[in-house]
Design an enzyme around this catalytic site. Structure first.
Site, mmCIF file in Angstrom:
data_model
loop_
_atom_site.group_PDB
_atom_site.id
_atom_site.type_symbol
_atom_site.label_atom_id
_atom_site.label_comp_id
_atom_site.label_asym_id
_atom_site.label_seq_id
_atom_site.Cartn_x
_atom_site.Cartn_y
_atom_site.Cartn_z
ATOM 1 C CG ASN A 115 3.163 -2.787 -8.460
ATOM 2 O OD1 ASN A 115 2.869 -3.627 -7.626
ATOM 3 N ND2 ASN A 115 3.480 -3.140 -9.696
ATOM 4 C CB ALA B 151 -2.950 3.993 -2.568
ATOM 5 N N GLY C 100 0.848 -1.187 0.000
ATOM 6 C CA GLY C 100 0.000 0.000 0.000
ATOM 7 C C GLY C 100 0.878 1.229 0.000
ATOM 8 C CE1 TYR C 101 3.744 2.268 -4.325
ATOM 9 C CE2 TYR C 101 1.681 1.062 -4.567
ATOM 10 C CZ TYR C 101 3.024 1.218 -4.859
ATOM 11 O OH TYR C 101 3.641 0.307 -5.671
ATOM 12 C CG LEU C 102 2.556 5.067 4.077
ATOM 13 C CD1 LEU C 102 3.787 5.095 4.975
ATOM 14 C CD2 LEU C 102 1.294 5.303 4.903
#
Lengths: 160, 160
Positions: free
Chosen positions: B149, B87, B28-30
């Site tokens: 991604n 995300a 998951g993207y911060l």
């Protein structure tokens, strides 16, 4: 992982006590999310740190934040630092004990010169609430977005 | 700090070879910055990782990226993970040797089901350029934003 519970105040003047430890802090933000989550690089004294902070309650004013920090090597820091352009803060931090608590006074440099803040960290929300600010503290700005470092880094000093 | 030099290809079909090591990856993207810098959380097998990637040349298509990774404790990961909502990517990664190189095949799950990619990492740009893709590789998508991604996590599968 430290849970950060802190209160923050403005200072109109500041004379470092002789016992204060002074460290230069340069920090830059890799990311600032709408919910307040931030990812930052920080050089503090000789230390290089990658840090992620996230508010437990994204509602404004919550004094509790989650903080994860990891040391970086000089080369890693140097390679990532350019990505923080336009979102940086430089300040001198004076750390000392006063009124029975540890106080961090930040004296901002560069474009933020003139701003001084005092931060006090607590072990519990109860302790934070019970704290009585000493006379030389100015207005409290805990949770005030304009005085968050992530805002100062990108928007500069508040107007007033 | 690894300098990542890789090429990426689509796969129309994939049968894992018996030697392949399979690991489930949840990431998951911060943060995803305009210049492509990303901060992500990744659970890969039993490992929990905080990672920052930054393109050395922000120009599209550069295969060279800087990557900094640090292990997280379970509690740190759990506390930060909610900040990646909206995300995220889930995929199974098969790693094996083929045509003299190490290949990572990612079989995407959930909303991205149907997508399969192969990534090959190289020690140098010269090696990357010299690589001849085997027959079972499909179209090359190295540097193609729609197949990154970070894009798949936020925008889903490309239209075509």
């Amino acid at each position: 992982m430290p849970l950060e519970i802190e209160r923050k105040f403005l200072l109109s003047a500041f004379e470092p006590p002789p016992t204060a430890v002074r460290r230069r802090i340069e920090q830059g933000y890799l990311a600032i999310k709408a919910d307040g989550t931030e990812v930052r690089l920080r050089r503090i004294g000789d230390g290089l740190v990658l840090g992620v902070k996230r508010g437990v309650s994204p509602s404004a004013g919550s004094p509790v934040r989650i903080e994860v920090e990891r040391a970086l090597e000089e080369r890693e820091f140097t390679e990532l630092w350019p990505a923080t352009e336009g979102a940086r803060v430089v300040k001198d931090r004076y750390t000392f004990e006063a009124s029975g608590v540890i106080v961090h006074v930040d004296v901002y440099r560069g474009e933020l010169a003139g701003l001084r803040t005092a931060e006090v960290e607590f072990d519990s929300e109860a302790a934070a609430e019970a704290f009585v600010a000493p006379d030389w503290f100015g207005a409290e700005v805990t949770g005030v977005k304009a005085y968050k470092n992530q805002t100062l880094a990108t928007a500069g000093l508040p107007e007033s």
